[in-house]
Design a protein around this motif. Structure first.
Motif, PDB file in Angstrom:
ATOM      1  N   UNK A 108       3.094   0.329  -4.767  1.00  0.00           N
ATOM      2  CA  UNK A 108       3.251   0.719  -3.356  1.00  0.00           C
ATOM      3  C   UNK A 108       3.302   2.237  -3.220  1.00  0.00           C
ATOM      4  N   UNK A 109       4.092   2.876  -4.087  1.00  0.00           N
ATOM      5  CA  UNK A 109       4.201   4.329  -4.059  1.00  0.00           C
ATOM      6  C   UNK A 109       2.841   4.978  -4.299  1.00  0.00           C
ATOM      7  N   UNK A 110       2.135   4.487  -5.303  1.00  0.00           N
ATOM      8  CA  UNK A 110       0.817   5.051  -5.625  1.00  0.00           C
ATOM      9  C   UNK A 110      -0.126   4.905  -4.447  1.00  0.00           C
ATOM     10  N   UNK A 111      -0.119   3.744  -3.829  1.00  0.00           N
ATOM     11  CA  UNK A 111      -1.012   3.523  -2.690  1.00  0.00           C
ATOM     12  C   UNK A 111      -0.684   4.464  -1.542  1.00  0.00           C
ATOM     13  N   UNK A 112       0.608   4.652  -1.278  1.00  0.00           N
ATOM     14  CA  UNK A 112       1.012   5.582  -0.218  1.00  0.00           C
ATOM     15  C   UNK A 112       0.525   6.999  -0.513  1.00  0.00           C
ATOM     16  N   UNK A 113       0.678   7.428  -1.759  1.00  0.00           N
ATOM     17  CA  UNK A 113       0.250   8.775  -2.129  1.00  0.00           C
ATOM     18  C   UNK A 113      -1.270   8.901  -2.127  1.00  0.00           C
TER      19      UNK A 113
END
Length: 184
Positions: free
Chosen positions: A56-61
């Motif tokens: 999720x974090x990677x996708x947001x970034x």
């Protein structure tokens, strides 16, 4: 709110208060007053929750435009979630974070290389090799910083990473690849 998000948020809250090793599926279910079946409907185990959080974090970034500010956004993000990353490293789940970092930084290195006109001479295999080399270098450096230090100094880390991925170094690698190719 969806149960998977509630579980992720609970795990993040728990990590900020105690070690990851002390967090169990049972403790999360008890704290959330949900059945274990609900947890297992979404996740295999605690590590699966962590992997999902990192995804999720990677996708947001990655949803943000890759630009010169991208490196700062990623490093600020790591600093803001330092305890989470530190706990993952302390629990020997560093391979999840390395995968996360590699995913983020490969996009950044590719962005930097596309701004170098000399990189147009490289095959996709050679380009991927340079991307992989620089990505693993950055990821290893950040891993060492998180695993050995108690704080995360974004400006210092940015400065060291910037030296590693400056145009001159990237251009040198591109030229080295071209020279190797011409020898064969």
């Amino acid at each position: 709110m969806k149960s998977d998000l509630v579980i992720k948020n609970r795990l993040l809250k728990d990590i900020s208060q105690r070690s990851l090793d002390s967090i169990t599926v049972s403790s999360i279910c008890e704290e959330l007053k949900i059945k274990r079946q609900t947890f297992y409907y979404y996740f295999r185990d605690i590590y699966d929750v962590i992997e999902s959080i990192l995804d999720d974090y990677a996708q947001d970034l990655l949803d943000n435009e890759i630009s010169s500010l991208y490196l700062i956004r990623v490093l600020d993000f790591i600093e803001n979630n330092y305890q989470f990353f530190k706990e993952i490293f302390n629990s020997n789940l560093f391979d999840l974070v390395i995968k996360f970092l590699n995913n983020l930084f490969s996009k950044y290195i590719k962005f930097l290389l596309t701004n170098l006109k000399e990189s147009n001479t490289l095959s996709s295999l050679e380009l991927n090799e340079i991307i992989s080399y620089h990505t693993s270098g950055i990821s290893s450096y950040i891993y060492n910083e998180i695993s050995t230090k108690n704080t995360f100094n974004v400006s210092s880390i940015k400065e060291k990473i910037s030296i590693f991925v400056c145009d001159e170094i990237l251009l040198k690698n591109v030229k080295d690849f071209n020279e190797k190719r011409n020898k064969f």
